[in-house]
Design a protein around this motif. Structure first.
Motif, PDB file in Angstrom:
ATOM      1  N   HIS A 157       0.828  -1.199   0.000  1.00 30.22           N
ATOM      2  CA  HIS A 157       0.000   0.000   0.000  1.00 30.22           C
ATOM      3  C   HIS A 157       0.866   1.254   0.000  1.00 30.22           C
ATOM      4  CE1 HIS A 157      -3.981  -1.887   1.633  1.00 30.22           C
ATOM      5  NE2 HIS A 157      -3.723  -2.185   0.373  1.00 30.22           N
ATOM      6  N   GLU A 158       0.417   2.225  -0.772  1.00 33.78           N
ATOM      7  CA  GLU A 158       1.134   3.488  -0.920  1.00 33.78           C
ATOM      8  C   GLU A 158       0.931   4.388   0.304  1.00 33.78           C
ATOM      9  OE1 GLU A 158      -0.253   5.447  -4.390  1.00 33.78           O
ATOM     10  OE2 GLU A 158       0.944   7.259  -4.098  1.00 33.78           O
ATOM     11  N   TYR A 159      -0.296   4.416   0.802  1.00 35.11           N
ATOM     12  CA  TYR A 159      -0.687   5.392   1.817  1.00 35.11           C
ATOM     13  C   TYR A 159      -0.755   4.732   3.192  1.00 35.11           C
ATOM     14  CZ  TYR A 159      -3.752   8.751   4.218  1.00 35.11           C
ATOM     15  OH  TYR A 159      -4.293   9.649   5.101  1.00 35.11           O
ATOM     16  N   MET A 160      -0.100   5.360   4.179  1.00 36.58           N
ATOM     17  CA  MET A 160      -0.155   4.871   5.555  1.00 36.58           C
ATOM     18  C   MET A 160      -0.396   6.035   6.497  1.00 36.58           C
ATOM     19  SD  MET A 160       2.804   1.910   5.666  1.00 36.58           S
ATOM     20  CE  MET A 160       2.171   1.171   7.176  1.00 36.58           C
ATOM     21  N   SER A 161      -1.030   5.739   7.617  1.00 36.83           N
ATOM     22  CA  SER A 161      -1.366   6.809   8.547  1.00 36.83           C
ATOM     23  C   SER A 161      -1.406   6.288   9.978  1.00 36.83           C
ATOM     24  CB  SER A 161      -2.715   7.436   8.181  1.00 36.83           C
ATOM     25  OG  SER A 161      -3.717   6.437   8.099  1.00 36.83           O
ATOM     26  N   TRP A 162      -1.257   7.211  10.924  1.00 35.11           N
ATOM     27  CA  TRP A 162      -1.387   6.919  12.340  1.00 35.11           C
ATOM     28  C   TRP A 162      -2.511   7.758  12.919  1.00 35.11           C
ATOM     29  CZ3 TRP A 162       0.459   3.281  15.462  1.00 35.11           C
ATOM     30  CH2 TRP A 162       1.615   2.589  15.083  1.00 35.11           C
ATOM     31  N   TYR A 163      -3.370   7.092  13.722  1.00 30.36           N
ATOM     32  CA  TYR A 163      -4.450   7.762  14.426  1.00 30.36           C
ATOM     33  C   TYR A 163      -4.320   7.468  15.916  1.00 30.36           C
ATOM     34  CZ  TYR A 163      -6.872   8.054   9.907  1.00 30.36           C
ATOM     35  OH  TYR A 163      -7.220   8.316   8.601  1.00 30.36           O
ATOM     36  N   ARG A 164      -4.872   8.370  16.696  1.00 35.69           N
ATOM     37  CA  ARG A 164      -5.107   8.055  18.104  1.00 35.69           C
ATOM     38  C   ARG A 164      -6.601   8.130  18.361  1.00 35.69           C
ATOM     39  NH1 ARG A 164      -2.650  12.255  22.322  1.00 35.69           N
ATOM     40  NH2 ARG A 164      -4.265  11.268  23.620  1.00 35.69           N
ATOM     41  N   GLY A 216     -13.245  10.306  19.049  1.00 38.54           N
ATOM     42  CA  GLY A 216     -13.136   9.690  17.737  1.00 38.54           C
ATOM     43  C   GLY A 216     -11.682   9.448  17.338  1.00 38.54           C
ATOM     44  N   LEU A 217     -11.491   9.155  16.079  1.00 38.42           N
ATOM     45  CA  LEU A 217     -10.147   8.923  15.527  1.00 38.42           C
ATOM     46  C   LEU A 217      -9.565  10.247  15.058  1.00 38.42           C
ATOM     47  CD1 LEU A 217     -10.885   5.736  13.429  1.00 38.42           C
ATOM     48  CD2 LEU A 217      -9.101   5.884  15.167  1.00 38.42           C
ATOM     49  N   ARG A 218      -8.374  10.566  15.539  1.00 38.71           N
ATOM     50  CA  ARG A 218      -7.712  11.792  15.119  1.00 38.71           C
ATOM     51  C   ARG A 218      -6.383  11.459  14.460  1.00 38.71           C
ATOM     52  NH1 ARG A 218      -7.421  15.606  20.210  1.00 38.71           N
ATOM     53  NH2 ARG A 218      -7.033  13.615  21.258  1.00 38.71           N
ATOM     54  N   LEU A 219      -6.149  12.085  13.313  1.00 42.41           N
ATOM     55  CA  LEU A 219      -4.965  11.795  12.510  1.00 42.41           C
ATOM     56  C   LEU A 219      -3.735  12.460  13.104  1.00 42.41           C
ATOM     57  CD1 LEU A 219      -3.963  10.486   9.834  1.00 42.41           C
ATOM     58  CD2 LEU A 219      -4.410  12.688   8.746  1.00 42.41           C
ATOM     59  N   ILE A 220      -2.670  11.672  13.294  1.00 39.51           N
ATOM     60  CA  ILE A 220      -1.420  12.199  13.863  1.00 39.51           C
ATOM     61  C   ILE A 220      -0.460  12.580  12.738  1.00 39.51           C
ATOM     62  CG2 ILE A 220       0.493  11.755  15.432  1.00 39.51           C
ATOM     63  CD1 ILE A 220      -1.220   9.534  16.703  1.00 39.51           C
ATOM     64  N   HIS A 221      -0.068  11.588  11.945  1.00 38.46           N
ATOM     65  CA  HIS A 221       0.805  11.787  10.793  1.00 38.46           C
ATOM     66  C   HIS A 221       0.363  10.836   9.697  1.00 38.46           C
ATOM     67  CE1 HIS A 221       3.987  14.395  12.434  1.00 38.46           C
ATOM     68  NE2 HIS A 221       3.942  13.684  13.544  1.00 38.46           N
ATOM     69  N   TYR A 222       0.712  11.155   8.462  1.00 39.98           N
ATOM     70  CA  TYR A 222       0.429  10.248   7.373  1.00 39.98           C
ATOM     71  C   TYR A 222       1.547  10.296   6.345  1.00 39.98           C
ATOM     72  CZ  TYR A 222      -1.317  14.333   4.741  1.00 39.98           C
ATOM     73  OH  TYR A 222      -1.439  15.539   4.116  1.00 39.98           O
ATOM     74  N   PHE A 264       6.055   1.972   8.835  1.00 41.54           N
ATOM     75  CA  PHE A 264       5.734   3.366   9.177  1.00 41.54           C
ATOM     76  C   PHE A 264       5.723   3.490  10.699  1.00 41.54           C
ATOM     77  CE2 PHE A 264       4.660   7.512   8.327  1.00 41.54           C
ATOM     78  CZ  PHE A 264       3.379   7.908   8.681  1.00 41.54           C
ATOM     79  N   PRO A 265       6.895   3.585  11.326  1.00 38.67           N
ATOM     80  CA  PRO A 265       6.945   3.655  12.787  1.00 38.67           C
ATOM     81  C   PRO A 265       6.562   5.030  13.323  1.00 38.67           C
ATOM     82  CG  PRO A 265       9.151   3.746  11.851  1.00 38.67           C
ATOM     83  CD  PRO A 265       8.225   3.503  10.711  1.00 38.67           C
ATOM     84  N   LEU A 266       5.971   5.027  14.510  1.00 38.45           N
ATOM     85  CA  LEU A 266       5.586   6.268  15.196  1.00 38.45           C
ATOM     86  C   LEU A 266       6.430   6.379  16.454  1.00 38.45           C
ATOM     87  CD1 LEU A 266       3.448   8.647  15.438  1.00 38.45           C
ATOM     88  CD2 LEU A 266       2.191   7.096  16.952  1.00 38.45           C
ATOM     89  N   ARG A 267       7.105   7.498  16.605  1.00 38.40           N
ATOM     90  CA  ARG A 267       7.977   7.695  17.765  1.00 38.40           C
ATOM     91  C   ARG A 267       7.413   8.731  18.709  1.00 38.40           C
ATOM     92  NH1 ARG A 267      11.581   6.380  13.811  1.00 38.40           N
ATOM     93  NH2 ARG A 267      11.533   8.449  12.887  1.00 38.40           N
ATOM     94  N   LEU A 268       7.358   8.345  19.984  1.00 42.04           N
ATOM     95  CA  LEU A 268       7.041   9.296  21.038  1.00 42.04           C
ATOM     96  C   LEU A 268       8.359   9.762  21.626  1.00 42.04           C
ATOM     97  CD1 LEU A 268       4.418   7.445  20.815  1.00 42.04           C
ATOM     98  CD2 LEU A 268       3.955   8.196  23.158  1.00 42.04           C
ATOM     99  N   LEU A 269       8.615  11.042  21.561  1.00 40.67           N
ATOM    100  CA  LEU A 269       9.931  11.565  21.928  1.00 40.67           C
ATOM    101  C   LEU A 269      10.116  11.634  23.439  1.00 40.67           C
ATOM    102  CD1 LEU A 269       9.863  14.406  19.277  1.00 40.67           C
ATOM    103  CD2 LEU A 269      10.838  12.110  19.054  1.00 40.67           C
ATOM    104  N   SER A 270       9.108  12.133  24.133  1.00 42.74           N
ATOM    105  CA  SER A 270       9.150  12.260  25.594  1.00 42.74           C
ATOM    106  C   SER A 270       7.709  12.087  26.078  1.00 42.74           C
ATOM    107  CB  SER A 270       9.714  13.621  26.002  1.00 42.74           C
ATOM    108  OG  SER A 270       9.700  13.758  27.410  1.00 42.74           O
ATOM    109  N   ALA A 271       7.370  10.879  26.476  1.00 44.30           N
ATOM    110  CA  ALA A 271       5.969  10.544  26.752  1.00 44.30           C
ATOM    111  C   ALA A 271       5.362  11.428  27.839  1.00 44.30           C
ATOM    112  CB  ALA A 271       5.860   9.077  27.138  1.00 44.30           C
ATOM    113  N   ALA A 272       4.098  11.800  27.606  1.00 41.82           N
ATOM    114  CA  ALA A 272       3.341  12.594  28.571  1.00 41.82           C
ATOM    115  C   ALA A 272       2.015  11.890  28.851  1.00 41.82           C
ATOM    116  CB  ALA A 272       3.084  13.988  28.017  1.00 41.82           C
TER     117      ALA A 272
END
Lengths: 116, 112
Positions: free
Chosen positions: A29-36, A42-48, A74-82
Motif C-alpha cells: 500500500h502506498e498510503y499509511m497513517s497513524w491515528y489516536r 473519535g479517531l484523530r490523525l497524527i501523521h500520514y 511506518f513507525p511512530l515515535r514518542l519523543l518524551s511521553a506525557a
C-alpha cells in the motif's frame, strides 16, 4: 494474510520515556497513517505518508515523529511521553490516497498505551 | 475546516431497522466512508459513497446527499452482533493537513 501489523499491543511507560510504535503492512500500500483514539474524541490523525520518503502532519502531530524509509514500514515515535498521550493508537494503510479514490483504509489491531 | 456530526448513542431492537445519520461541513468534498468498530477492535470498512443516492450491500445501505452535506447508514434485520460503533469519515481534496476526517462515532446497542 497479515495485513497491517502493529506492535506492541499493550505498553506502559513513565512520563519522559521515549518509545517507538511499530507498524508494517504487506499489501504494497502506498498510503499509511497513524491515528489516536480517545473516549468521546473519535479517531484523530497524527501523521500520514503518501509513499516512501514522504510524510506529513495530521491534526494532532505534536509530540510524535514518523519516518517512511520503506513502503512496508511506518513507525511512530514518542519523543518524551506525557500522560496526555495515553490513548489507543491505530495504524492504517490503503492502496492509494484516500481522498482521491474509494480505496478503504485497512487498520491494524491497535496499540494500547498508558503513560504514568 | 471540517465538522462532522453523528449521534453519540442509539439503541434498537433485534430484527428492527435503524438509521444512523451523519452531517458534515468540509471544503473540497470527495467522498464519504462508513466504518464499523466493535469494542476493543479495529475499525473495518463498510461502505463508500461519492455520488448522491443509495448504495446497498446486503443488510447495510448507505445514502449520500452532497448538496445537503448529509449521509446515513441503514441497518436492516438487526442482529446482536451489530452492536458496535459506526464511524462516518469524509475525504477532502488533500489540500489541508487532514485529508480524511472521522466523526466521533455512534455507539449502537442492539437489545433483544
Amino acid at each position: 494474510n497479515a495485513g497491517v501489523t502493529q506492535t506492541p499491543k499493550f505498553q506502559v511507560l513513565k512520563t519522559g520515556q521515549s518509545m517507538t510504535l511499530q507498524c508494517a503492512q504487506d499489501m504494497n500500500h502506498e498510503y499509511m497513517s497513524w491515528y489516536r483514539q480517545d473516549p468521546g474524541m473519535g479517531l484523530r490523525l497524527i501523521h500520514y505518508s503518501v509513499g516512501a520518503g514522504i510524510t506529513d502532519q495530521g491534526e494532532v502531530p505534536n509530540g510524535y515523529n514518523v519516518s517512511r524509509s520503506t513502503t512496508e514500514d511506518f513507525p511512530l515515535r514518542l519523543l518524551s511521553a506525557a500522560p496526555s498521550q495515553t490513548s489507543v493508537y491505530f495504524c492504517a494503510s490503503s492502496k492509494s490516497r484516500a481522498w482521491l479514490s474509494n480505496q478503504p483504509q485497512h487498520f491494524g489491531d491497535g496499540t494500547r498505551l498508558s503513560i504514568l | 475546516g471540517q465538522n462532522i456530526d453523528q449521534p453519540t448513542e442509539m439503541t434498537a431492537t433485534e430484527g428492527a431497522i435503524v438509521q444512523i445519520n451523519c452531517t458534515y461541513q468540509t471544503s473540497g468534498f470527495n467522498g464519504l466512508f462508513w466504518y464499523q468498530q466493535h469494542a476493543g477492535e479495529a475499525p473495518t470498512f463498510l461502505s463508500y459513497n461519492v455520488l448522491d443516492g443509495l448504495e446497498e450491500k446486503g443488510r447495510f445501505s448507505s445514502f449520500l446527499s452532497r448538496s445537503k452535506g448529509y449521509s446515513y447508514l441503514l441497518l436492516k434485520e438487526l442482529q446482536m452482533k451489530d452492536s458496535a460503533s459506526y464511524l462516518c469519515a469524509v475525504t477532502e481534496d488533500g489540500s489541508g493537513n487532514t485529508p480524511l476526517v472521522f466523526g466521533k462515532g455512534t455507539r449502537l446497542s442492539v437489545i433483544a
